[in-house]
Design a protein around this motif. Structure first.
Motif, PDB file in Angstrom:
ATOM      1  N   LEU A 161       1.053  -1.235   0.157  1.00 42.75           N
ATOM      2  CA  LEU A 161       0.153   0.000   0.132  1.00 42.75           C
ATOM      3  C   LEU A 161       1.075   1.275   0.213  1.00 42.75           C
ATOM      4  O   LEU A 161       2.096   1.321   0.425  1.00 42.75           O
ATOM      5  CB  LEU A 161      -0.907  -0.062   1.242  1.00 42.75           C
ATOM      6  N   PHE A 162       0.242   2.397  -0.551  1.00 47.04           N
ATOM      7  CA  PHE A 162       1.109   3.712  -0.385  1.00 47.04           C
ATOM      8  C   PHE A 162       0.916   4.270   0.748  1.00 47.04           C
ATOM      9  O   PHE A 162       0.009   4.583   1.332  1.00 47.04           O
ATOM     10  CB  PHE A 162       0.624   4.345  -1.796  1.00 47.04           C
ATOM     11  N   VAL A 163       2.328   4.748   0.918  1.00 48.27           N
ATOM     12  CA  VAL A 163       2.383   5.780   2.213  1.00 48.27           C
ATOM     13  C   VAL A 163       2.483   7.211   1.788  1.00 48.27           C
ATOM     14  O   VAL A 163       1.949   8.087   2.370  1.00 48.27           O
ATOM     15  CB  VAL A 163       3.495   5.413   3.118  1.00 48.27           C
ATOM     16  N   PRO A 192      -2.427   3.376   4.949  1.00 49.05           N
ATOM     17  CA  PRO A 192      -2.117   3.626   3.718  1.00 49.05           C
ATOM     18  C   PRO A 192      -3.226   3.204   2.838  1.00 49.05           C
ATOM     19  O   PRO A 192      -4.292   2.889   3.154  1.00 49.05           O
ATOM     20  CB  PRO A 192      -1.042   2.512   3.693  1.00 49.05           C
ATOM     21  N   PHE A 193      -2.839   3.857   1.527  1.00 48.27           N
ATOM     22  CA  PHE A 193      -3.898   3.806   0.662  1.00 48.27           C
ATOM     23  C   PHE A 193      -3.675   2.840  -0.829  1.00 48.27           C
ATOM     24  O   PHE A 193      -2.584   2.692  -0.978  1.00 48.27           O
ATOM     25  CB  PHE A 193      -4.301   5.104   0.145  1.00 48.27           C
ATOM     26  N   ASP A 194      -4.551   2.689  -1.440  1.00 43.63           N
ATOM     27  CA  ASP A 194      -4.543   1.781  -2.450  1.00 43.63           C
ATOM     28  C   ASP A 194      -4.427   2.190  -3.746  1.00 43.63           C
ATOM     29  O   ASP A 194      -4.697   3.432  -3.888  1.00 43.63           O
ATOM     30  CB  ASP A 194      -5.285   0.401  -2.478  1.00 43.63           C
ATOM     31  N   LYS A 195      -4.246   1.860  -4.868  1.00 39.75           N
ATOM     32  CA  LYS A 195      -4.217   2.411  -6.183  1.00 39.75           C
ATOM     33  C   LYS A 195      -5.668   2.940  -6.603  1.00 39.75           C
ATOM     34  O   LYS A 195      -5.759   4.091  -7.191  1.00 39.75           O
ATOM     35  CB  LYS A 195      -3.845   1.454  -7.182  1.00 39.75           C
ATOM     36  N   LEU A 248      -6.012   6.099  -4.976  1.00 34.90           N
ATOM     37  CA  LEU A 248      -5.411   7.011  -5.618  1.00 34.90           C
ATOM     38  C   LEU A 248      -5.952   7.642  -6.845  1.00 34.90           C
ATOM     39  O   LEU A 248      -6.045   8.915  -7.127  1.00 34.90           O
ATOM     40  CB  LEU A 248      -3.928   6.435  -5.797  1.00 34.90           C
ATOM     41  N   ASP A 249      -6.464   6.584  -7.667  1.00 31.65           N
ATOM     42  CA  ASP A 249      -7.088   7.032  -8.934  1.00 31.65           C
ATOM     43  C   ASP A 249      -8.227   7.896  -8.787  1.00 31.65           C
ATOM     44  O   ASP A 249      -8.438   9.082  -9.524  1.00 31.65           O
ATOM     45  CB  ASP A 249      -7.228   5.885  -9.670  1.00 31.65           C
ATOM     46  N   VAL A 278       3.432   9.292  -2.153  1.00 30.18           N
ATOM     47  CA  VAL A 278       3.700   9.419  -3.489  1.00 30.18           C
ATOM     48  C   VAL A 278       3.954  11.058  -3.966  1.00 30.18           C
ATOM     49  O   VAL A 278       3.279  12.009  -3.535  1.00 30.18           O
ATOM     50  CB  VAL A 278       2.252   9.019  -4.159  1.00 30.18           C
ATOM     51  N   GLN A 310       1.223  15.040  -4.526  1.00 25.63           N
ATOM     52  CA  GLN A 310       1.999  14.524  -3.407  1.00 25.63           C
ATOM     53  C   GLN A 310       0.792  14.192  -2.497  1.00 25.63           C
ATOM     54  O   GLN A 310       0.008  14.822  -1.946  1.00 25.63           O
ATOM     55  CB  GLN A 310       2.412  16.008  -2.693  1.00 25.63           C
ATOM     56  N   GLY A 311       0.882  12.797  -2.374  1.00 20.12           N
ATOM     57  CA  GLY A 311      -0.106  12.171  -1.477  1.00 20.12           C
ATOM     58  C   GLY A 311       0.499  11.391  -0.490  1.00 20.12           C
ATOM     59  O   GLY A 311       1.557  10.918  -0.399  1.00 20.12           O
ATOM     60  N   THR A 312      -0.190  11.674   0.803  1.00 23.03           N
ATOM     61  CA  THR A 312       0.452  11.333   1.949  1.00 23.03           C
ATOM     62  C   THR A 312      -0.923  10.451   2.912  1.00 23.03           C
ATOM     63  O   THR A 312      -1.938  10.895   2.882  1.00 23.03           O
ATOM     64  CB  THR A 312       0.910  12.804   2.634  1.00 23.03           C
ATOM     65  N   ALA A 313      -0.321   9.304   3.245  1.00 15.98           N
ATOM     66  CA  ALA A 313      -1.434   8.593   4.098  1.00 15.98           C
ATOM     67  C   ALA A 313      -1.191   9.344   5.575  1.00 15.98           C
ATOM     68  O   ALA A 313      -0.142   9.097   6.228  1.00 15.98           O
ATOM     69  CB  ALA A 313      -0.975   6.958   4.161  1.00 15.98           C
TER      70      ALA A 313
END
Lengths: 246, 246, 246, 246, 246, 246
Positions: free
Chosen positions: D202-204, E214-217, E220-221, D206, E207-210
């Protein structure tokens, strides 16, 4: 004005004992160790050729001042501003005041593209440090200009100093205007004023502050008169200090 | 060791004229204006109850020192460290040296949980400012301890000072070891050493630096001997300054 | 001098294991990761053409050094000096010491108008970081000078390095002089001395400090002898590290 | 995605050689010297009881990070931030990023009122220093938590780490997305992205920036996929480094 | 995406009321006071001839930005960074972000050797200050370029701006992606993202921050799509503000 | 006094258009955006319970002020004081002046152990920023006190404000005393004075400076009279701004 005797025996319109040790420093181009009672300020004048970049090429000189206190000049030790890493507002304010006062009697064109920095370091503080600094700084400045004349950095006949300048504090204590406040008086004053006056008796700076109750025009006038009279005495003491030895 | 005459007429093993004006400051708990020739340092000792947090509750006192120079103590004016916003390496180094030297003769347990800060401000610099500072600081420190004894902050019989301490510079010029270098000598010295010695003649600090060529053991020994002898003279002058007036 | 065994099994006159990883950094003109036991210092030498403004046009080069510690080089983490916004006195003092030591063996005329900055960053600290830094810095310096010779920034036959230089700490513990103190020994030492010695065995710097009781001439002599002997061993290890591979 | 060979012979989706030297520091509670090719970062974790004042009494711990570069980690020497007296924006930004990344996998309640400071000091820089720092910091953090468990500062069964975390840079060069950019690639990249991904994928964080032309959704997706794949490899290398020796 | 009503009545994909007061400052070459709801940012553009030294002679201009907040822009007063004597990491990070965003739409060759500094001062903060700053800064920048064209500092036909740029925040609250978060929403968001998009719909910065999990794709989309749509609306509002008055 | 028309058409004793936008900020306990012609100052008052440590337990409150200018408030951009890392002397001086002026009309015992910080941020500068700041700050202060009364932090009947206070600049241009100087007038003034006057017409502060030639008592009196009259008008405008809406 009444003529009360103060804690140190002075009358309300009387200065503290003033001592001007001209040429105290063996290294500066001009210097004076001035005492207003227990307040002692070492004033040195540093002369250098050239001016700051923003003034270059304008045919004018520059006079500026820096004021500071030794950490144990006061009753309780204060941290050094160099240790704190920053200069306090009070220090800035007084440095600027001294610089303005001195520039008011300097013909910067006659000075030519030269810089004089006056350092006023308070060795002992007992009230009135900024006014002692201005009064002593004038003596150091006058000597630095004569030094520069000797070195031909300044024309033989250039009148760089167009007047002298001195300063004194005045204040109202228990309703009574008084001259040249010592520290114990300063903390009790309802109104506190610093007056910077030229040798000819004109005002260069008037800074009056109500520490307690606001003040009226009559009180202001009384304070100004005391200050003008005190500065006239200081002017005479400056002249005596600067007089060539017989 | 030869006995050449120096630029100021001194022999190689002779101190400059030393003057100790004990109690110069009316405000500090102890003070001395000390002169080593034209080098003048104002030393004040500030006594306060309590110690820094990291020492609290250990039953010990703290002695520390701060060294600084007025901007025009030297031949050319230096910018103030307060204006630059940072303290230079040289200032730090000397402050730490003075502090260590003083602590070497203090029994911090006998001092109790009290702090003494010694300020050494150079009013005029002509070489040897750090050694003059240490020598004067000892006098200020001794008076501050007596003041504290008078106030009963320190026990009547506590021996806070276990010895005296003084310091002097020595150096090799044109191959000749000399005592107490003035500025014009200091800049020519091949080797420069500061020696801090107790009243009993023991070393507290030895700092020797080859400014030009490295030095050998024989030169080192000659310098140390000169330094020990100079400090013995300073010890006697400190004792005289601290002696009760007859 | 007795020959006691120390906590790590060494004799009193024995160095810790010394490792010099020459060329550790792939980017600097010269580098060495030096270990004195668990003390590890990364020394890099950065060569640039030109000199600081105050030295321009004098036909001389400049060598200077900066010392620092990583925050967790020590047993407890220290705040970063960059975060505190100011460099501490100890850091300043050691940076200056390293720079003086290196300059003592450099012929700045032979270097020409070039600058070499030596960075000594302590990755792990276990006593003697300043002496390890000087010893490793010499290796990095030597390589940077050879690099410059390869680039023709320095003449093919110029003898820039007129000698080698190394340093070691010595101290008195329980009355016994010892070489190369580890941290646990350093905190117990009554007297602590750093000795900087050239390859030819001459003194560049002697810094002795009484941490506990003051010391006498006999003790001083014993410490100096230990230091000179230790530096001779370090000199040989430097030479081995700098030797071309067979 | 094409499979071009890069200047160092890697394919577009290939990491540089990764080396994790766990426990490099003998003093920190956890440490790792991590290499991404020629980029080397020393990560140390310092564990202390207690939390900053603003967090006291909430039953939670605190994890924070500080990033810095040695002055000669890069091809040309940079001035030290401690000498400049202020931390640059880039340093601040990366320190904050590392701290957020680590906190995303920590259960601060399970940590209890303890603080872990991770220092990431770049010894050598060749692109990707912030992603190497995060990847190495996780290893140091994991060891510091186990150390604390051994000391009973953290419960035997507390699951302080709820996942692992790693990071990698990706970028588009000449229109081709590539993984783990070395410095020579980084300066040529049109788009540069750092991706922080947990062990579960999972993304923390980006952070994508158009250095040259802006980028479209298709390019963004290709970069994200490369980054996720690269972080999965790093996760496995972290696990191997942390595995108990057989 | 659901269409929940938010605390201020907006739908999930709706911007707050946007007001752009173009030319608010009578002194800057370009300016805009922009409001995103209760967030108010004063953006001024200062045009000067010449570029920083490191860019001189390359035929290119320079655009940079500085972001700051008034001490009482927020619900509780923050100390001034000038009083603290240092700029915080957050301020640095946002200033750099704004500068990069603006430079992405500027042809620095067409700008010539001129500098534009954009100051973004937050007068009132209610979430999204950095995205409001970028959006307003573009308007100030466009006007400063037209001012320079009028003064002939920039060619009559030079296309300095190659696109427009705007920014907006997006985030996930209770699992629902939302556009343009107000402060009360921002503190509750699990994931927080700032998206900077050109007028043509390409990404400049993501700029994405959890903040929580955490987040998934897929998440994010969804956030990216909301951000792109919001920036398209902002682009139209910028164009309207910059349109010549009918 | 003559009645010349000035560059903006005013008579010598006429104020510029004064606008007081009370409650401009939605977040501060009191606020006012005040305009003296093109000079615009945002004044916010922040109320907090408790006082600085040095005042704790004395049953008194504290009122202080901070003044600052946005970088492009002036015709040419100035560097931010936060970026320079230090606050200038002028900023310090004005902050202290505003604080003293406000405290002169506050009964700190009636305020109780509460603190009010007034921030005066100059959004646009065209002369007289310090006097506009004082005049607007009084309005913000008055509202913060009423807010605190509503929250019962201050007694329902406590008369915290014992008077109102306003300030205006006066100066002599070409020998003619004038009220409320705009920037183009200020730079030409021979004498420049700031007068701070209470609602009852008493002086709180008088700061007169000879920028060119020194001034005499007659000129001083003329300036004071103009200042007192100007402050009386400002007092009425403050009262109108603070009046409850009909």
């Amino acid at each position: 004005m009444t003529d009360l005797v103060r804690s140190d025996g002075r009358s309300t319109g009387q200065l503290r004992p003033i001592v001007i040790e001209r040429g105290w420093s063996g290294q500066a181009e001009g210097s004076a160790l001035i005492s207003f009672g227990n307040t002692k300020v070492l004033c040195t004048a540093s002369f250098t050729n050239g001016v700051p970049r923003w003034l270059t090429g304008k045919g004018k000189g520059w006079v500026t001042a820096e004021y500071a206190m030794l950490p144990r000049a006061t009753n309780e030790r204060n941290d050094r501003e160099s240790v704190k890493g920053r200069i306090g507002g009070r220090t800035h304010e007084i440095s600027r005041l001294i610089g303005r006062a001195l520039r008011s009697v300097v013909d910067t064109k006659a000075l030519g593209e030269n810089t004089i920095v006056i350092d006023c370091d308070v060795l002992q503080a007992d009230g009135g440090t900024r006014t002692a600094a201005i009064t002593g700084a004038y003596v150091a400045l006058a000597d630095a200009i004569e030094w520069a004349r000797g070195k031909k950095f300044v024309g033989q006949k250039s009148q760089v100093l167009i007047d002298s300048v001195a300063a004194v504090s005045v204040g109202i204590i228990d309703g009574v205007p008084m001259l040249d406040l010592a520290y114990v008086e300063d903390v009790r004053a309802e109104t506190d004023m610093n007056v910077v006056v030229t040798g000819r008796g004109l005002f260069v700076e008037v800074q009056g502050t109500a520490e307690g109750a606001p003040f009226d025009k009559r009180e202001l006038d009384a304070l100004l008169q005391l200050g003008v009279d005190g500065c006239a005495q200081l002017r005479d003491l400056q002249a005596a200090a600067l007089a060539p030895e017989a």
